[in-house]
Design a protein around this motif. Structure first.
Motif, PDB file in Angstrom:
ATOM      1  N   PRO A 222       0.660  -1.164   0.099  1.00 51.01           N
ATOM      2  CA  PRO A 222      -0.073  -0.145  -0.013  1.00 51.01           C
ATOM      3  C   PRO A 222       0.776   1.033  -0.056  1.00 51.01           C
TER       4      PRO A 222
ATOM      5  N   ILE B 246       0.367   4.566  -2.548  1.00 48.57           N
ATOM      6  CA  ILE B 246       0.113   5.609  -1.712  1.00 48.57           C
ATOM      7  C   ILE B 246       1.060   6.622  -2.748  1.00 48.57           C
TER       8      ILE B 246
ATOM      9  N   ARG C 122     -10.323   5.889 -11.265  1.00 49.39           N
ATOM     10  CA  ARG C 122     -11.766   5.843 -10.666  1.00 49.39           C
ATOM     11  C   ARG C 122     -11.896   4.382 -10.115  1.00 49.39           C
TER      12      ARG C 122
ATOM     13  N   ALA D 200     -10.799   4.685  -6.724  1.00 43.79           N
ATOM     14  CA  ALA D 200     -11.624   5.427  -5.809  1.00 43.79           C
ATOM     15  C   ALA D 200     -13.095   4.595  -5.342  1.00 43.79           C
ATOM     16  N   VAL D 201     -13.527   3.700  -6.183  1.00 42.28           N
ATOM     17  CA  VAL D 201     -14.560   2.911  -5.747  1.00 42.28           C
ATOM     18  C   VAL D 201     -14.374   1.781  -5.299  1.00 42.28           C
TER      19      VAL D 201
ATOM     20  N   ASN E  72     -13.637  -1.216  -2.637  1.00 42.44           N
ATOM     21  CA  ASN E  72     -14.065  -1.164  -1.280  1.00 42.44           C
ATOM     22  C   ASN E  72     -12.757  -1.860  -0.441  1.00 42.44           C
TER      23      ASN E  72
ATOM     24  N   ASN F 102      -6.960   0.515   0.197  1.00 40.40           N
ATOM     25  CA  ASN F 102      -6.767   1.512   1.579  1.00 40.40           C
ATOM     26  C   ASN F 102      -7.598   2.793   1.447  1.00 40.40           C
ATOM     27  N   VAL F 103      -8.324   3.314   2.384  1.00 41.99           N
ATOM     28  CA  VAL F 103      -9.157   4.491   2.290  1.00 41.99           C
ATOM     29  C   VAL F 103      -8.460   5.706   1.860  1.00 41.99           C
ATOM     30  N   TYR F 104      -7.100   5.684   2.273  1.00 41.91           N
ATOM     31  CA  TYR F 104      -6.302   6.909   2.020  1.00 41.91           C
ATOM     32  C   TYR F 104      -6.089   7.055   0.401  1.00 41.91           C
TER      33      TYR F 104
ATOM     34  N   ARG G 294      -7.783   5.685  -1.989  1.00 46.03           N
ATOM     35  CA  ARG G 294      -9.180   6.026  -2.563  1.00 46.03           C
ATOM     36  C   ARG G 294      -9.467   7.465  -2.657  1.00 46.03           C
ATOM     37  N   VAL G 295      -9.167   8.106  -1.167  1.00 43.15           N
ATOM     38  CA  VAL G 295      -9.511   9.410  -1.318  1.00 43.15           C
ATOM     39  C   VAL G 295      -8.525  10.428  -2.201  1.00 43.15           C
TER      40      VAL G 295
ATOM     41  N   ALA H   1      -9.667  10.119  -5.691  1.00 40.23           N
ATOM     42  CA  ALA H   1     -11.075  10.930  -5.839  1.00 40.23           C
ATOM     43  C   ALA H   1     -10.421  12.266  -6.226  1.00 40.23           C
TER      44      ALA H   1
END
Lengths: 527, 193, 334
Positions: free
Chosen positions: C280, C284, C309, C312-313, C315, C318-320, C322-323, C326
């Motif tokens: 990850p 990043i 894209r 970003a979607v 699931n 890693n949320v970071y 994804r953000v 986006a």
């Protein structure tokens, strides 16, 4: 059938600009076409640039009005643009397909857009593809609707068939005039999603947003699963309305109900101590929280903060600190107490921590200026860099280098892949160090009088390349085979012995070197 | 003199002193002569070429610039001389001359080996004769004099790309002419080990 | 021109070890993969070897005499007397020259019998150009140009003995030697860039050198004005191919700090890393490098947009990441 506007039945409106100066010129052409389309048929449109309006009617057949606007630097550019922006009609009464074809590269400087207004039988299925649309509006359609676009405002008004909406940047407004009876799936990246339904609708609502909020003014029974929200509006058994956006808000609104009654489901969860009651993992509970960004110069006293998605930047915390974010950067200047920071993903940039430090990130680099009492620092993937630590310190990385510039306390450093570099404090005559890397090198820097019991092991497939090197004498080196690798082990005492130094490197070297003088590190000023 | 570099020797000659002539000659005569000999396939012409090249080199030493290599300059003069020689109509007839070199038989070589070596020499010389003058010049300078393509380009007055093509085509012709078996197998491996 | 044609044209250069390391490697790889080119190569090698059987011819001693005489130098001492000239024309000239020598020789005799003393002269050097050496070239030196002093106890390996002409008293020693080299120059000098590129892409060694090379490259080439597309390309190759996670993390981090031009050149590799790298931290840094690119105003292509894209979607991502994905997409416009 390719219809060139110049050869069709065209009402030509020409806008002229003055010629002497470099003012842009523009031309607008209008096309109207009527084609057969059965009530059970399908209608597809692909318009990369321009707006689209599709309205269902009770009349049979397809009626298209297309307005092509070309702007260019001169008349020749406009003419070229008109030539190279073509509207293409294909199909028959079962399936009609309209396509705008624009040359991707062209010699002259021009732009073109095509705006469509289309009437179709309300029972047909509709499929829309676009890239840069100002507006896409679909109204009064009972068939299935699929819309895919990169940007734009997408409005569905009185669409009762199953729907799939996919947009990257913009906004989606889905207005049900009647109770939903079919599933709808709306997926976006940087877009707000508004769905409005009659207040007595029965539906299952699935909402997911990373950095936005989930709001409604309808009665809903809900549960959160991480960032994903499952709710039931009124009676169970209704269709699924799925609304997903990465960065944007999701709102489920009751037609005619005041917007002032909107509630944030995340705030409700927080106020009802749902988070505390949950036995879920920290990650999931974090995602329940509203996304917030915090930037403060000073906090008097302790600071306890948690957010789903958001960056935290605080200059000085005059007490203990506890900060959690599911995704975001955490940047702290000085903390006068214990410090517990965690991010599920994002870098940590910490200044001077006067208490015990616990810092972890799911992915990202960790930088610490000083940890007065040591602590535990970890990252699942990233580099760890600590300038000074004066207490027992554990450093763990799932993949990345670990550097400790001045270790005045015991160190335990492990990384799955990366180099470990530890420089012992020049004032320490001995201290315990454990450094282990499964893919990389270990560098230990000690002052010439440092005493230690050394046990260093290199396991390598390249025994000619990897080795143990020491500026100190007194180490005995042995080699033995270990499967298809070679194990090189050095043991011995430095300066008569002292605390134990355990070093391990796979497919790398171990260097034990002497340093004279004190380490000097120039750091950037604190925030 | 032996400890002086080419540039230093040439600097002395350029100052009007010919004492380095013997040393310079000893250093390069074999290479120049062998090149001329293999190119012209004529020992008499090769002798004349060698003599005139060195005399010219010594008498016109001021044309030598210290930033170049002496070998490159010498080969330039030699190649020019050889090309001029070939251009003269009455010398073209002599191209077909098939000259055998009589080698003193080394004591440790068997008669069969000596015979094989002579036969190889004859075949190779004949194969070289089948090349165009430009290809022959390029391959002799590359294979036997170890010059880089950049140097050969300078000597031949063409581009490096042209040299590359000439060497490539020469090798293709030589390969066919010498009828080398591509699946040389052990012989190939032994040769390159 | 097909790939085989290109490779075959370079084969004679391979025979003389004149190809640069990258092309050499490419050519060898092609030879291994392509049976036809493999046969061609074997044939060329054998031809090259056979051509070595063409012996050197002995230079007639008379040539030296004539040359030295032509420039007024004393004849060399020779054991046997051989005819000076075969050609009639030049024989006449020689006779004339001999006459001149006889007539004039008596005048100079007194001066020429003393050893020649070199007077200091002002040597004129018109220009000096440094020789360009390959850092790892094969060289052949005459022994009298090699210093007899061997310093530093270098490692010598793969020794072989050569005697191309048993008739003469010359022999040859061939060997590989480790020598310590320091190359100095500007970060933008081509040789410097090529050396660093070689170090970065040398996968076979996980020595401190490569790890430190990346650290140093980051410090040097992220400064404005030093950005180099070759360095960016080398880092991109490391990011794509290296088996070591931390090396890939460093490569991605370095590309991020090298600025928009580097990210632009290596955009495909960054997108690939974002999509597929298991670590990850690498993902990043890849998305942060793409974010830099978008912020600098570069238009993103469809493949990049699609990958962002997808991320970003996703699931499971890693949320970071994804953000950040986006955020990059929010800059997409017509």
């Amino acid at each position: 059938m390719r219809v060139r506007l110049s050869s069709a039945c065209v009402a030509l409106g020409l806008l002229l600009a003055s010629t002497a100066s470099a003012r842009p010129m523009a031309a607008t052409d209008r096309l109207s076409e009527t084609l057969s389309l059965g009530i059970g048929g399908s209608f597809w449109i692909d318009n990369p640039i321009g707006s689209i309006e599709i309205v269902g009617t009770d009349s049979p057949g397809l009626n298209v009005t297309a307005v092509r606007t070309v702007t260019g630097e001169d008349q020749a550019a406009v003419n070229e643009g008109r030539e190279q922006t073509v509207i293409n009609f294909q199909g028959d009464q079962n399936v009609r397909f309209i396509q705008t074809v624009v040359a991707q590269t062209h010699a002259r400087n021009w732009n073109s857009t095509v705006a469509y207004t289309i009437r179709v039988p309300r029972t047909v299925h509709v499929r829309v593809a676009s890239r840069f649309a100002d507006r896409i509006r679909i109204a009064n359609i009972a068939g299935n609707v699929t819309v895919k676009s990169l940007t734009g405002l997408i409005t569905l008004d009185g669409v009762s068939g199953a729907s799939i909406i996919d947009i990257t940047n913009g906004k989606v407004v889905f207005h049900y005039t009647q109770k939903p009876s079919s599933h709808a799936q709306i997926q976006a990246v940087n877009a707000d999603i508004d769905v409005s339904v009659p207040p007595d609708s029965n539906l299952n609502w699935i909402a997911d947003t990373l950095r936005g909020d989930v709001l409604t003014n309808l009665p809903v029974r809900a549960e959160f699963q991480g960032s994903l929200f499952h709710g039931t509006v009124n009676a169970p058994g209704g269709p699924n309305i799925t609304t997903q956006t990465a960065v944007g808000n999701v709102r489920l609104l009751g037609n005619g109900l005041p917007i002032t009654n909107l509630k944030s489901l995340r705030q409700v969860a927080e106020s009802q101590n749902v988070v505390a009651q949950q036995k879920m993992l920290v990650a999931r509970s974090l995602m329940l929280r509203p996304a917030r960004r915090v930037q403060l110069p000073i906090v008097s006293g302790g600071f306890d903060f948690a957010t789903s998605v958001g960056d935290v930047s605080v200059g000085e915390i005059r007490g203990p600190a506890r900060i959690q974010t599911a995704a975001g950067e955490i940047e702290l200047g000085m903390v006068y107490g214990d410090c517990n920071v965690g991010s599920l993903g994002g870098p940590l940039d910490l200044g001077d921590i006067m208490g015990t430090l616990t810092a972890s990130t799911g992915a990202g680099d960790v930088q610490v200026r000083s940890a007065a009492l040591g602590g535990h620092i970890s990252t699942a993937g990233g580099m760890i860099r600590v300038l000074y630590t004066a207490g027992p310190t554990t450093l763990e990385s799932g993949g990345g280098d670990i550097v400790v510039r001045q270790a005045a306390g015991p160190i335990n450093a492990t990384t799955q892949s990366g180099d470990i570099t530890i420089t012992a404090d020049p004032n320490q005559n001995t201290q315990k160090i454990v450094a282990r890397t499964e893919q990389g090198n270990v560098f230990i820097n000690l002052h010439p009088r440092f005493g230690a019991d050394i046990d260093a092991t290199v396991v390598t497939a390249n025994p000619d390349l990897n080795s143990i090197r020491s500026d100190f004498s007194g180490l005995q080196i042995r080699r033995e085979s270990d499967g298809n690798k070679t194990r090189i082990r050095a043991t011995g005492k430095l300066n008569g012995g002292g605390e134990r130094i355990d070093l391990y490197a796979e497919d790398g070297d171990i260097h034990i070197t002497t340093i004279s003088g004190s380490p000097v590190t120039i750091v950037p000023p604190l925030p | 003199m032996k400890h002086l570099s080419d540039q230093e020797l040439m600097a002395i000659v350029q100052a009007g002193e010919f004492s380095p002539a013997s040393e310079i000659y000893d250093r390069y005569s074999s290479r120049i002569y062998n090149f001329a000999y293999r190119f012209l396939k004529n020992s008499e012409a090769a002798e004349d070429a060698t003599q005139e090249v060195f005399v010219k080199m010594l008498r016109h030493a001021n044309q030598f610039h210290g930033d170049a290599k002496l070998s490159t300059w010498l080969f330039s003069i030699t190649a020019n001389w050889c090309r001029d020689y070939l251009r003269k109509a009455d010398n073209k007839a002599k191209e077909a001359e098939d000259v055998l070199v009589t080698l003193p038989a080394p004591a440790e070589h068997s008669p069969e080996r000596n015979l094989e070596r002579r036969e190889n020499e004859r075949r190779i010389q004949k194969a070289l004769g089948a090349l165009t003058p430009e290809q022959r010049e390029a391959i002799l300078l590359s294979r036997y004099q170890g010059l880089s393509y950049a140097e050969i380009a300078q000597i031949s007055g063409c581009s490096e790309g042209a040299v590359k093509t000439r060497v490539f085509r020469a090798m293709e012709t030589l390969k066919k002419a010498l009828a080398v078996d591509a699946g040389g197998g052990d012989r190939c491996l032994n040769a390159m080990s | 021109m097909s790939e085989c044609d290109v490779m075959r044209e370079g084969m004679p250069l391979l025979l003389t070890e004149s190809l640069d390391p990258v092309r050499r490697e490419l050519t060898h790889s092609h030879i291994e993969r392509c049976p036809a080119c493999g046969d061609e190569w074997n044939g060329l090698r054998e031809t090259w070897r056979l051509m070595g059987e063409l012996p050197k011819v002995e230079v007639p001693a008379s040539i030296k005499e004539r040359v030295l005489e032509a420039v007024g130098q004393p004849r060399p001492q020779v054991a046997t007397v051989v005819p000076l000239f075969r050609r009639v024309v030049l024989r006449r000239l020689a006779e004339a020259a001999a006459l001149v020598v006889l007539v004039g020789g008596s005048y100079y005799a007194g001066h020429r019998t003393r050893p020649v003393e070199l007077q200091p002269t002002q040597a004129t050097i018109n220009s000096v150009a440094p020789a360009r050496y390959s850092i790892a070239e094969s060289r052949v030196f005459p022994a009298d140009l090699v210093s007899p002093t061997i310093e530093g106890r270098p490692d010598i390996e793969n020794v072989s003995f050569i005697d191309t002409n048993p008739n003469d008293d010359a022999i040859g020693l061939s060997f590989d030697i480790t020598s310590h080299v320091t190359v100095t120059g500007r970060p933008t000098d081509k040789s410097m860039v090529r050396l660093l590129r070689y170090m970065l892409e040398n996968h076979e060694t996980m020595s401190p050198s490569r790890s430190k090379a990346i650290d140093w490259v980051r410090a040097t080439y992220s400064r404005p004005g030093n950005a180099d597309p070759e360095i960016a390309e080398a880092l991109g190759n490391v990011l794509r191919n290296d088996a070591h996670q931390n090396v890939r993390i460093k490569a991605a981090d370095t590309l991020k700090h090298m600025g928009a031009s580097a990210a632009s050149d290596t955009r495909e590799i960054l997108v690939e890393a974002l999509k597929n790298d298991p670590n990850p931290a690498v993902r990043i840094k890849a998305v942060e490098a793409l974010a830099n690119l978008a912020r600098s105003g570069v238009q993103l292509d469809s493949a990049t947009i699609d990958t962002l894209r997808q991320k970003a979607v996703q699931n499971s991502e890693n949320v970071y990441v994804r953000v950040k994905a986006a955020e990059v997409l929010s800059s997409v416009h017509q």
